[in-house]
Write a protein that holds these residues in place. Structure first.
Motif, PDB file in Angstrom:
ATOM      1  N   GLY A 139      68.663  40.241 -22.615  1.00 37.25           N
ATOM      2  CA  GLY A 139      67.504  40.700 -23.367  1.00 37.25           C
ATOM      3  C   GLY A 139      66.188  40.195 -22.811  1.00 37.25           C
ATOM      4  O   GLY A 139      65.138  40.778 -23.069  1.00 37.25           O
ATOM      5  N   ALA A 140      66.236  39.125 -22.040  1.00 35.59           N
ATOM      6  CA  ALA A 140      65.015  38.592 -21.436  1.00 35.59           C
ATOM      7  C   ALA A 140      64.351  39.599 -20.505  1.00 35.59           C
ATOM      8  O   ALA A 140      63.154  39.510 -20.256  1.00 35.59           O
ATOM      9  CB  ALA A 140      65.327  37.306 -20.680  1.00 35.59           C
ATOM     10  N   LYS A 141      65.108  40.564 -20.013  1.00 31.31           N
ATOM     11  CA  LYS A 141      64.534  41.594 -19.141  1.00 31.31           C
ATOM     12  C   LYS A 141      63.482  42.433 -19.861  1.00 31.31           C
ATOM     13  O   LYS A 141      62.599  42.993 -19.227  1.00 31.31           O
ATOM     14  CB  LYS A 141      65.632  42.521 -18.626  1.00 31.31           C
ATOM     15  CG  LYS A 141      66.660  41.840 -17.768  1.00 31.31           C
ATOM     16  CD  LYS A 141      67.757  42.820 -17.408  1.00 31.31           C
ATOM     17  CE  LYS A 141      68.898  42.137 -16.701  1.00 31.31           C
ATOM     18  NZ  LYS A 141      70.021  43.051 -16.468  1.00 31.31           N
TER      19      LYS A 141
ATOM     20  N   ALA B   8      53.687  34.286 -28.133  1.00 31.19           N
ATOM     21  CA  ALA B   8      54.530  34.983 -29.099  1.00 31.19           C
ATOM     22  C   ALA B   8      55.821  34.212 -29.352  1.00 31.19           C
ATOM     23  O   ALA B   8      56.333  33.531 -28.473  1.00 31.19           O
ATOM     24  CB  ALA B   8      54.861  36.379 -28.582  1.00 31.19           C
ATOM     25  N   ARG B   9      56.327  34.333 -30.552  1.00 33.80           N
ATOM     26  CA  ARG B   9      57.634  33.773 -30.875  1.00 33.80           C
ATOM     27  C   ARG B   9      58.686  34.768 -30.423  1.00 33.80           C
ATOM     28  O   ARG B   9      58.581  35.964 -30.707  1.00 33.80           O
ATOM     29  CB  ARG B   9      57.740  33.526 -32.369  1.00 33.80           C
ATOM     30  CG  ARG B   9      56.756  32.473 -32.826  1.00 33.80           C
ATOM     31  CD  ARG B   9      56.912  32.183 -34.296  1.00 33.80           C
ATOM     32  NE  ARG B   9      55.920  31.199 -34.674  1.00 33.80           N
ATOM     33  CZ  ARG B   9      55.162  31.304 -35.747  1.00 33.80           C
ATOM     34  NH1 ARG B   9      55.299  32.322 -36.548  1.00 33.80           N
ATOM     35  NH2 ARG B   9      54.287  30.381 -36.019  1.00 33.80           N
ATOM     36  N   LEU B  10      59.693  34.279 -29.709  1.00 32.34           N
ATOM     37  CA  LEU B  10      60.694  35.152 -29.105  1.00 32.34           C
ATOM     38  C   LEU B  10      62.046  34.976 -29.770  1.00 32.34           C
ATOM     39  O   LEU B  10      62.463  33.856 -30.045  1.00 32.34           O
ATOM     40  CB  LEU B  10      60.833  34.851 -27.614  1.00 32.34           C
ATOM     41  CG  LEU B  10      59.566  34.928 -26.776  1.00 32.34           C
ATOM     42  CD1 LEU B  10      59.845  34.423 -25.373  1.00 32.34           C
ATOM     43  CD2 LEU B  10      59.036  36.336 -26.747  1.00 32.34           C
ATOM     44  N   LEU B  11      62.744  36.103 -29.966  1.00 31.60           N
ATOM     45  CA  LEU B  11      64.114  36.080 -30.448  1.00 31.60           C
ATOM     46  C   LEU B  11      64.892  37.122 -29.655  1.00 31.60           C
ATOM     47  O   LEU B  11      64.637  38.318 -29.776  1.00 31.60           O
ATOM     48  CB  LEU B  11      64.184  36.405 -31.942  1.00 31.60           C
ATOM     49  CG  LEU B  11      65.582  36.556 -32.528  1.00 31.60           C
ATOM     50  CD1 LEU B  11      66.350  35.236 -32.401  1.00 31.60           C
ATOM     51  CD2 LEU B  11      65.521  37.005 -33.958  1.00 31.60           C
ATOM     52  N   ALA B  12      65.791  36.672 -28.806  1.00 33.03           N
ATOM     53  CA  ALA B  12      66.640  37.567 -28.011  1.00 33.03           C
ATOM     54  C   ALA B  12      68.083  37.179 -28.267  1.00 33.03           C
ATOM     55  O   ALA B  12      68.437  36.002 -28.213  1.00 33.03           O
ATOM     56  CB  ALA B  12      66.319  37.459 -26.524  1.00 33.03           C
ATOM     57  N   ASP B  13      68.940  38.158 -28.567  1.00 30.61           N
ATOM     58  CA  ASP B  13      70.321  37.842 -28.897  1.00 30.61           C
ATOM     59  C   ASP B  13      71.234  37.761 -27.681  1.00 30.61           C
ATOM     60  O   ASP B  13      72.426  37.546 -27.830  1.00 30.61           O
ATOM     61  CB  ASP B  13      70.884  38.811 -29.933  1.00 30.61           C
ATOM     62  CG  ASP B  13      71.045  40.222 -29.421  1.00 30.61           C
ATOM     63  OD1 ASP B  13      70.605  40.506 -28.292  1.00 30.61           O
ATOM     64  OD2 ASP B  13      71.630  41.055 -30.144  1.00 30.61           O
ATOM     65  N   SER B  14      70.678  37.931 -26.482  1.00 32.93           N
ATOM     66  CA  SER B  14      71.489  37.801 -25.270  1.00 32.93           C
ATOM     67  C   SER B  14      70.584  37.439 -24.098  1.00 32.93           C
ATOM     68  O   SER B  14      69.386  37.744 -24.112  1.00 32.93           O
ATOM     69  CB  SER B  14      72.220  39.114 -24.966  1.00 32.93           C
ATOM     70  OG  SER B  14      71.295  40.117 -24.616  1.00 32.93           O
ATOM     71  N   PRO B  15      71.126  36.800 -23.065  1.00 31.57           N
ATOM     72  CA  PRO B  15      70.316  36.478 -21.892  1.00 31.57           C
ATOM     73  C   PRO B  15      69.776  37.734 -21.202  1.00 31.57           C
ATOM     74  O   PRO B  15      68.697  37.715 -20.629  1.00 31.57           O
ATOM     75  CB  PRO B  15      71.274  35.724 -20.969  1.00 31.57           C
ATOM     76  CG  PRO B  15      72.365  35.234 -21.844  1.00 31.57           C
ATOM     77  CD  PRO B  15      72.470  36.217 -22.965  1.00 31.57           C
TER      78      PRO B  15
ATOM     79  N   VAL C 167      64.308  50.132 -24.967  1.00 32.03           N
ATOM     80  CA  VAL C 167      63.989  49.862 -23.570  1.00 32.03           C
ATOM     81  C   VAL C 167      65.230  49.343 -22.866  1.00 32.03           C
ATOM     82  O   VAL C 167      65.796  48.331 -23.286  1.00 32.03           O
ATOM     83  CB  VAL C 167      62.853  48.812 -23.454  1.00 32.03           C
ATOM     84  CG1 VAL C 167      62.528  48.527 -22.010  1.00 32.03           C
ATOM     85  CG2 VAL C 167      61.628  49.259 -24.209  1.00 32.03           C
ATOM     86  N   MET C 168      65.674  50.017 -21.832  1.00 35.81           N
ATOM     87  CA  MET C 168      66.809  49.577 -21.013  1.00 35.81           C
ATOM     88  C   MET C 168      68.047  49.282 -21.860  1.00 35.81           C
ATOM     89  O   MET C 168      68.784  48.341 -21.595  1.00 35.81           O
ATOM     90  CB  MET C 168      66.441  48.339 -20.188  1.00 35.81           C
ATOM     91  CG  MET C 168      65.309  48.562 -19.226  1.00 35.81           C
ATOM     92  SD  MET C 168      64.913  47.121 -18.207  1.00 35.81           S
ATOM     93  CE  MET C 168      64.412  45.928 -19.425  1.00 35.81           C
TER      94      MET C 168
ATOM     95  N   GLY D 290      70.670  43.753 -28.917  1.00 39.91           N
ATOM     96  CA  GLY D 290      71.588  44.671 -28.259  1.00 39.91           C
ATOM     97  C   GLY D 290      71.521  44.605 -26.754  1.00 39.91           C
ATOM     98  O   GLY D 290      70.559  44.128 -26.169  1.00 39.91           O
ATOM     99  N   SER D 291      72.610  45.052 -26.126  1.00 43.62           N
ATOM    100  CA  SER D 291      72.658  45.154 -24.672  1.00 43.62           C
ATOM    101  C   SER D 291      73.870  45.963 -24.280  1.00 43.62           C
ATOM    102  O   SER D 291      74.750  46.234 -25.095  1.00 43.62           O
ATOM    103  CB  SER D 291      72.734  43.769 -24.022  1.00 43.62           C
ATOM    104  OG  SER D 291      74.021  43.221 -24.196  1.00 43.62           O
ATOM    105  N   ALA D 292      73.932  46.324 -23.033  1.00 43.74           N
ATOM    106  CA  ALA D 292      75.084  47.067 -22.528  1.00 43.74           C
ATOM    107  C   ALA D 292      76.340  46.201 -22.571  1.00 43.74           C
ATOM    108  O   ALA D 292      77.443  46.718 -22.634  1.00 43.74           O
ATOM    109  CB  ALA D 292      74.817  47.533 -21.107  1.00 43.74           C
TER     110      ALA D 292
END
Length: 78
Positions: A11-13, A2-9, A39-40, A59-61
């Motif tokens: 987000g890898a969780k 899959a192609r991945l796009l995460a806007d923060s480290p 999720v989380m 997004g993330s906390a």
């Protein structure tokens, strides 16, 4: 893969969750579908278009964390 796009480290969780959802959608026979999950504290979007798979995590906390420039000390020293 899959192609991945995460806007923060952080987000890898959520990536293992998203990969599991892609496998489940493929097993159900979908060839074109997009689903969104929370999720989380992350917004996860998984997309299947033919042979292509996409995972987007946003997004993330940490987006809401603001650290002060200085903090008050019990003895009045900053």
């Amino acid at each position: 893969m899959a192609r991945l796009l995460a806007d923060s480290p952080e987000g890898a969780k959520a990536i293992p969750f998203a990969l599991g959802k892609l496998r489940a959608l493929r097993a159900q026979g979908f060839s074109q579908i997009t689903q969104r999950y929370e999720v989380m504290g992350f917004q996860v979007r998984v997309t299947i278009i033919g042979a292509d798979e996409f995972i987007e995590v946003r997004g993330s906390a940490w987006d809401y964390l603001v650290l002060p420039a200085s903090t008050a000390h019990p003895e009045g020293i900053t």
